[in-house]
Design an enzyme around this catalytic site. Structure first.
Site, mmCIF file in Angstrom:
data_model
loop_
_atom_site.group_PDB
_atom_site.id
_atom_site.type_symbol
_atom_site.label_atom_id
_atom_site.label_comp_id
_atom_site.label_asym_id
_atom_site.label_seq_id
_atom_site.Cartn_x
_atom_site.Cartn_y
_atom_site.Cartn_z
ATOM 1 C CB SER A 27 -27.440 -53.072 -5.481
ATOM 2 O OG SER A 27 -26.623 -51.986 -5.857
ATOM 3 C CG ASN A 28 -23.127 -51.373 -2.534
ATOM 4 O OD1 ASN A 28 -23.057 -50.163 -2.663
ATOM 5 N ND2 ASN A 28 -22.419 -52.212 -3.300
#
Ligand code: CTP
Length: 229
Positions: A27-28
């Site tokens: 993810s980020n």
């Protein structure tokens, strides 16, 4: 900028999450704030808003219909349904004709693991010191719906380190957007940001050190006439 009649607006926000196994993912750091502020600003000016959100901790603004998604592929389906239109008029859809505008503020992951393991990925005792994860490209949501947008308004976002103006201009054409909002790296997780708004016609304007709420209020007033300048 001209006053607009109430529109049907789709906004995406936050990161996407790509599963590796039942307890791990790629993810980020996107907080989702920019997209949530756009949804709030659009609802405040009287627009009907569907907000498609990745996993974030943000409160849903009043009057906004929120659809939670996880992966880029889930987000693509939700955006197609809300923006391009769908037969069923259930939650997350404006019906057959779709929406008038799309603000693609989500930080969509470009890659996902080729295989998603059904059980936990275990490091075996005495096993290898190095492991690798094979990744495949996610669909580009903006480019996919940008190609089919007709005369609806599409606004994309970019995050560039250094001066990314040229790259952002190329993105504008490649993804079929009317505008690209270029953020610098200080925008990540912050309340304030500096943005350049690039129009398809070539004009760019800059909003310096504004709150994301202020930027959002400007963005929801953009229209096609501005994009051609
Ligand atoms: N986007 C998308 N689908 C993807 C990747 C990005 O719809 N698979 C959208 C984002 O929501 C955003 C714009 O495209 O509106 C950003 O494009 P991207 O090429 O990811 O730009 P950056 O975030 O600046 O990253 P990069 O370093 O890859 O250029």
């Amino acid at each position: 900028m001209a006053e607009l009649a109430p529109r049907k607006v789709v906004v995406t926000a936050g990161p996407t999450r790509e599963r590796i196994d039942p307890v791990r993912y790629l993810s980020n750091d996107s907080s989702g704030l920019m997209g949530f502020e756009i949804a709030r600003a659009a609802a405040e000016r009287g627009d009907k808003v569907i907000l498609i959100a990745g996993p974030v901790h943000q409160e849903t603004p009043d009057g906004v219909t929120r659809i939670d998604v996880e992966s880029a592929r889930d987000m693509l389906q939700a955006v197609k349904r809300a923006f391009l239109g769908s037969e069923s008029r259930t939650k997350g859809s404006f019906g057959k004709t779709g929406a008038d505008a799309l603000f693609m503020a989500a930080a969509v992951g470009d890659w996902r693991p080729k295989r998603q393991l059904s059980g936990k990925w275990r490091a075996k005792d005495g096993g290898d010191e190095v492991a690798s994860l094979e990744l495949v490209r996610n669909p580009d949501i903006l480019a996919t719906v940008g190609r089919r947008k007709g005369n609806r308004l599409v606004v994309g976002f970019a995050l560039e380190t250094g001066s990314g103006l040229q790259r952002a201009k190329a993105k504008l054409t490649r993804k079929g957007a009317d505008f690209i909002v270029l953020n610098d790296e200080t925008a990540l997780g912050a309340k304030r940001t500096t943005v350049a708004i690039l129009a398809k016609g070539g004009v760019s304007s800059r909003l310096q050190n504004r709150t994301k709420r202020e930027v959002a209020r400007t963005l929801v007033r953009l229209d096609h006439t501005d994009s051609l300048k």
